[in-house]
Motif scaffolding. Structure first.
Motif, PDB file in Angstrom:
ATOM      1  N   THR A   1      -5.526   9.611  -2.874  1.00  0.00           N
ATOM      2  CA  THR A   1      -5.562   8.162  -2.719  1.00  0.00           C
ATOM      3  C   THR A   1      -6.405   7.849  -1.493  1.00  0.00           C
ATOM      4  O   THR A   1      -5.941   7.985  -0.360  1.00  0.00           O
ATOM      5  CB  THR A   1      -4.138   7.581  -2.572  1.00  0.00           C
ATOM      6  OG1 THR A   1      -3.371   7.965  -3.715  1.00  0.00           O
ATOM      7  CG2 THR A   1      -4.167   6.058  -2.470  1.00  0.00           C
ATOM      8  N   HIS A   2      -7.653   7.468  -1.736  1.00  0.00           N
ATOM      9  CA  HIS A   2      -8.586   7.239  -0.628  1.00  0.00           C
ATOM     10  C   HIS A   2      -8.098   6.144   0.314  1.00  0.00           C
ATOM     11  O   HIS A   2      -8.242   6.274   1.536  1.00  0.00           O
ATOM     12  CB  HIS A   2      -9.976   6.912  -1.164  1.00  0.00           C
ATOM     13  CG  HIS A   2     -10.629   8.078  -1.815  1.00  0.00           C
ATOM     14  ND1 HIS A   2     -11.239   9.086  -1.103  1.00  0.00           N
ATOM     15  CD2 HIS A   2     -10.739   8.422  -3.119  1.00  0.00           C
ATOM     16  CE1 HIS A   2     -11.718   9.985  -1.933  1.00  0.00           C
ATOM     17  NE2 HIS A   2     -11.414   9.614  -3.171  1.00  0.00           N
ATOM     18  N   SER A   3      -7.512   5.090  -0.228  1.00  0.00           N
ATOM     19  CA  SER A   3      -7.063   3.985   0.622  1.00  0.00           C
ATOM     20  C   SER A   3      -5.953   4.396   1.578  1.00  0.00           C
ATOM     21  O   SER A   3      -5.757   3.776   2.617  1.00  0.00           O
ATOM     22  CB  SER A   3      -6.605   2.803  -0.233  1.00  0.00           C
ATOM     23  OG  SER A   3      -5.517   3.177  -1.052  1.00  0.00           O
ATOM     24  N   ALA A   4      -5.226   5.473   1.232  1.00  0.00           N
ATOM     25  CA  ALA A   4      -4.150   5.976   2.103  1.00  0.00           C
ATOM     26  C   ALA A   4      -4.626   7.147   2.958  1.00  0.00           C
ATOM     27  O   ALA A   4      -3.905   7.609   3.835  1.00  0.00           O
ATOM     28  CB  ALA A   4      -2.950   6.401   1.270  1.00  0.00           C
TER      29      ALA A   4
ATOM     30  N   ARG B   1       0.388   7.769   2.747  1.00  0.00           N
ATOM     31  CA  ARG B   1       0.001   9.164   2.634  1.00  0.00           C
ATOM     32  C   ARG B   1       1.208  10.045   2.937  1.00  0.00           C
ATOM     33  O   ARG B   1       1.986   9.763   3.843  1.00  0.00           O
ATOM     34  CB  ARG B   1      -1.112   9.448   3.641  1.00  0.00           C
ATOM     35  CG  ARG B   1      -1.709  10.823   3.500  1.00  0.00           C
ATOM     36  CD  ARG B   1      -2.662  11.062   4.616  1.00  0.00           C
ATOM     37  NE  ARG B   1      -1.843  11.721   5.618  1.00  0.00           N
ATOM     38  CZ  ARG B   1      -2.300  12.247   6.728  1.00  0.00           C
ATOM     39  NH1 ARG B   1      -3.535  12.149   7.053  1.00  0.00           N
ATOM     40  NH2 ARG B   1      -1.495  12.850   7.535  1.00  0.00           N
TER      41      ARG B   1
ATOM     42  N   MET C   1       0.838  -1.186   0.000  1.00  0.00           N
ATOM     43  CA  MET C   1       0.000   0.000   0.000  1.00  0.00           C
ATOM     44  C   MET C   1       0.880   1.246   0.000  1.00  0.00           C
ATOM     45  O   MET C   1       1.916   1.287   0.626  1.00  0.00           O
ATOM     46  CB  MET C   1      -0.904  -0.002   1.241  1.00  0.00           C
ATOM     47  CG  MET C   1      -1.814   1.206   1.304  1.00  0.00           C
ATOM     48  SD  MET C   1      -3.051   0.974   2.576  1.00  0.00           S
ATOM     49  CE  MET C   1      -3.067   2.586   3.278  1.00  0.00           C
TER      50      MET C   1
ATOM     51  N   HIS D   1      -4.399   4.018 -11.612  1.00  0.00           N
ATOM     52  CA  HIS D   1      -4.568   5.049 -10.585  1.00  0.00           C
ATOM     53  C   HIS D   1      -5.411   6.158 -11.203  1.00  0.00           C
ATOM     54  O   HIS D   1      -4.963   6.844 -12.118  1.00  0.00           O
ATOM     55  CB  HIS D   1      -3.216   5.590 -10.104  1.00  0.00           C
ATOM     56  CG  HIS D   1      -3.347   6.470  -8.906  1.00  0.00           C
ATOM     57  ND1 HIS D   1      -3.697   5.965  -7.670  1.00  0.00           N
ATOM     58  CD2 HIS D   1      -3.197   7.801  -8.748  1.00  0.00           C
ATOM     59  CE1 HIS D   1      -3.749   6.961  -6.805  1.00  0.00           C
ATOM     60  NE2 HIS D   1      -3.458   8.086  -7.441  1.00  0.00           N
TER      61      HIS D   1
END
Length: 94
Positions: free
Chosen positions: A73-76, A4, A1, A55
């Motif tokens: 980056t929503h997941s981060a 951020r 992953m 991405h």
């Protein structure tokens, strides 16, 4: 992953990306074109690049004469290197 980036790192990186800004926790830039078809053609280029890179923009807004592109980056939970790299690629497409 992907991790951020802190705000200071993002702001420093934006010095190399003219016109991009950190707004509400995401990278944004508005591109100007002479016609609506040029806007749509640019948006398609951005979309195809996003598919290749796996991405995608958080937002890709087409208006007459303008296209606004935004990345996060929503997941981060914020802006990552992937977003900065995508912004640079989008600049190269304009």
């Amino acid at each position: 992953m992907t991790s951020r980036l802190d705000e200071a790192t993002v702001r420093e990186s934006l010095q190399g990306l003219p016109g991009w800004a950190l707004l509400e926790g995401r990278l944004e830039k508005t591109f100007t074109f002479a016609s609506y078809p040029e806007c749509v053609a640019f948006a398609v280029k951005v979309a195809l690049d996003a598919e290749r890179a796996d991405h995608h923009p958080d937002s890709l807004e087409i208006r007459w004469g303008k296209v606004r592109v935004a990345y996060v980056t929503h997941s981060a939970g914020g802006v990552t290197r992937l977003d900065l790299e995508a912004a640079a690629r989008v600049d190269a497409l304009a």
